[in-house]
Write an enzyme that holds these catalytic residues in place. Structure first.
Site, short mmCIF file in Angstrom:
data_model
loop_
_atom_site.label_atom_id
_atom_site.label_comp_id
_atom_site.label_asym_id
_atom_site.label_seq_id
_atom_site.Cartn_x
_atom_site.Cartn_y
_atom_site.Cartn_z
N ASP A 132 0.81 -1.21 0.00
CA ASP A 132 0.00 0.00 0.00
C ASP A 132 0.85 1.27 0.00
O ASP A 132 1.47 1.59 1.02
CB ASP A 132 -0.90 -0.03 1.24
CG ASP A 132 -1.92 1.08 1.23
OD1 ASP A 132 -2.06 1.76 0.19
OD2 ASP A 132 -2.59 1.28 2.26
N ASP A 155 -1.00 7.38 -6.22
CA ASP A 155 -1.27 6.19 -5.42
C ASP A 155 -1.44 4.98 -6.34
O ASP A 155 -2.21 5.02 -7.28
CB ASP A 155 -2.55 6.42 -4.60
CG ASP A 155 -2.88 5.23 -3.71
OD1 ASP A 155 -1.95 4.53 -3.28
OD2 ASP A 155 -4.07 5.01 -3.45
#
Ligand SMILES: *[C@@H]1O[C@H](CO)[C@@H](O)[C@H](O)[C@H]1NC(C)=O
Ligand SMILES: *[C@@H]1O[C@H](CO)[C@@H](O)[C@H](O)[C@H]1NC(C)=O
Length: 438
Positions: free
Chosen positions: A115, A319
Site C-alpha cells: 500500500d 497512489d
C-alpha cells in the site's frame, strides 16, 4: 599444511570481499520483488467465478472507499477520533496489489497488501484474543529468535504519531490504529527480520525492521491476507526503513488491468529508469500528512483545450492502490465536458451506478482526444487504455471520478509507465513502457 594454507587463503579472500562490499558498495545493487494485482490469476484473492465486469465494478467501489478515507485523514474531525484510538490512513482491504513477505527467524511466508497510501507494516500475531479469521496460522513471535518488542520510550515508538501509541503493561510500545470504517489493529511495536523473495530467485532480508505485531485486529480484513506493508513516505514505512540501503528510491511498472503478469517493485539501483522520454516532476510532502506522495497538477489538456488548475487545487496524491483517477469536482466537470465534446457521441452515453461517464459500444470512443496531464515540469500523454475502462462487452467508462477530497492519480492512468520515486531528489519520474515485458 597445504590444505590449511589454502583454507587461510580462502578465508582472507572471503574477508577481503566482505571488506570490499562494506567499503565500496554501501548500497546493495538493488533488487526487485513481485507485486501481484489482486484480480490477477496469480493472486490468492483471485475469484475465478467473478466476471470481468464484477471485478471492474468492485475495483471502482474500492476507489471510492479509498478516497473517502483520504478525505477523513486529511480533515481533522475531532468527532471521528475516539479517546484512545486515532483515525489513521488505512482501510485494509482496499488496496490493489499484494506481495509476499518473510518474517522472523526462521522466516515464515505471509501474503500482505502492498500500500503506497499507508506507512506501518503489520501482521496478525499470536496470542490473539481478537483476530479476524486468517487462513494461515498467526505469526508467533515466541518462535522467532530475532523478535524483539520495542519499549515505550524507544526511538521507534516515538516515530508513531503521538495519538497512535501508548505504554503497555510491561512498558512495551503499543500501537493503535483505527480505520475509517471502524476496523482496527492494536498490538506491540516490534522489530524482527523482514525479507522478500526477489524476482531472480534470490532472497533479501532486513534485520531489525520495525513492524506492528497485531494482537487485536477487528473489521473488514481479508482472511487470505496476514497483514499490510506500508510503502508510504512516513518514517515507519518499508521505503523509509530500507532508506539508504535502497538509495531511497523505488519504482514499479503496472501492466494492464487483467494481464497475467506479475508487476515488479524495484528498489535501489534497479529502480532507476533509463528509457527515452523520461519526464520528472517534484514530489511534495506535507508535514501534516507525511504518508502521501503529492504531485503538483497544473492543468489537463483535452483535444485542443486546456483546463487550468487553480493554485490551491493543484495537490494530487499519486497512489498505486486506487484504481480510478479522482479529481476535485470543479476540475472533473470541466474535463468531462471536454471529453464528451471531443468524443461527440452523446447518443451512446449510458448510465452506470459507479462511474460517471459511460458509453455503449467500444466504437463510440473511437475519437479519443489528445489527452495530456500537465504535472509541474512533466507533461504526460495518456491513451485510451489510461482513460477508459471496459466494464462489460459493450460498455466503456471514463476511469475518472469527481471527489470533494484530495485528488488522486490512480493506477489505471499509470498502466504501462515506469514510475520511479526518488526520495532524495524529491521527484517522481515517468517513462512510457511495456509493463508486460519486464
Ligand atoms: C466469487 O464470486 C462469486 C460471483 O460474484 C461470488 O458469488 C462468491 O461469493 C465469490 N467468492 C468469494 C470467496 O469471494
Ligand atoms: C507542457 O505542455 C505545456 C502546454 O502544452 C507547454 O506550455 C509546456 O512547455 C510543456 N512543458 C514541458 C516541460 O514540456
Amino acid at each position: 599444511m597445504h590444505n590449511l594454507s589454502l583454507f587461510v587463503g580462502l578465508v582472507l579472500m572471503y574477508l577481503s570481499t566482505l571488506c570490499n562490499v562494506t567499503a565500496t558498495n554501501k548500497l546493495p545493487k538493488g533488487f526487485s520483488i513481485d507485486l501481484i494485482h489482486r484480480d490477477s490469476p496469480l493472486s490468492p484473492l483471485y475469484n475465478s467465478s467473478m466476471t470481468h465486469w464484477e471485478r471492474v465494478q468492485s475495483a471502482a467501489l474500492r476507489s471510492v472507499g479509498r478516497v473517502n478515507r483520504f478525505r477523513q485523514s486529511s480533515s481533522n474531525n475531532a468527532a471521528e477520533i475516539s479517546e484512545q484510538l486515532t483515525q489513521t490512513d488505512i482501510i485494509p482491504d482496499d488496496g490493489s496489489y499484494l506481495m509476499k513477505i518473510f518474517i522472523g527467524s526462521p522466516p515464515v511466508e505471509r501474503w500482505s497488501v502492498a500500500d503506497t497510501g499507508s506507512d506501518l507494516i503489520w501482521v496478525q500475531c499470536s496470542p490473539c484474543p481478537q483476530c479476524y479469521h486468517q487462513d494461515v496460522s498467526l505469526f508467533d513471535p515466541t518462535k522467532s529468535s530475532t523478535y524483539k518488542s520495542e519499549s515505550c520510550g524507544s526511538r521507534n515508538c516515538a516515530l508513531l504519531p503521538q495519538r497512535q501509541h501508548k505504554c503497555g503493561k510491561s512498558n512495551q510500545c503499543l500501537y493503535l490504529y483505527l480505520y475509517g470504517d471502524q476496523s482496527k489493529t492494536v498490538g506491540d511495536l516490534a522489530t524482527d527480520s523482514i525479507g522478500f523473495g526477489t524476482s531472480d530467485g534470490q532472497s533479501v532480508s532486513f534485520p531489525k525492521s520495525v513492524f506492528g505485531c497485531g494482537h487485536n485486529n477487528l473489521g473488514k480484513f481479508n482472511r487470505r491476507m496476514a497483514g499490510l506493508v506500508g510503502l508510504g513516505n512516513g518514517p515507519l514505512s518499508l521505503i523509509s526503513q530500507l532508506g539508504n540501503q535502497i538509495g531511497r528510491q523505488f519504482s514499479y511498472c503496472l501492466p494492464p488491468f487483467n494481464a497475467k503478469a506479475a508487476t515488479k517493485l524495484r528498489f535501489g539501483e534497479e529502480a532507476k529508469i533509463s528509457a527515452n522520454g523520461v519526464v520528472s516532476t517534484p514530489m511534495i510532502t506535507n508535514p501534516n500528512n507525511p504518508t502521501f506522495y503529492f504531485l503538483n497538477l497544473e492543468g489537463i489538456t483535452v483535444g485542443q483545450q486546456t483546463v487550468q488548475i487553480d493554485e490551491r487545487d493543484r495537490n494530487i496524491i499519486i497512489d498505486s492502490g486506487t484504481t480510478l483517477t479522482l479529481l476535485r469536482s470543479s476540475i472533473y466537470e470541466q474535463v468531462e465536458t471536454l471529453v464528451k465534446k471531443a468524443i461527440g457521441a452523446d447518443q451512446w452515453i449510458v448510465k452506470n451506478p459507479q462511474l460517471n461517464l459511460c458509453y455503449t459500444n467500444f466504437n463510440s470512443i473511437k475519437n479519443v482526444p489528445n489527452f495530456e496531464v500537465h504535472f509541474k515540469g512533466a507533461n504526460i500523454s495518456l491513451k485510451s487504455q489510461h482513460l477508459f475502462l471496459l466494464v462489460s462487452n459493450d460498455v466503456v467508462c471514463l476511469a475518472m471520478s469527481p471527489t470533494d477530497g484530495d485528488s488522486i492519480y490512480g493506477n489505471i492512468a499509470q498502466i504501462d509507465f515506469d514510475v520511479e520515486y526518488d526520495l532524495d531528489q524529491r521527484k517522481v519520474s515517468f517513462a512510457p513502457a511495456d509493463c508486460t515485458k519486464q
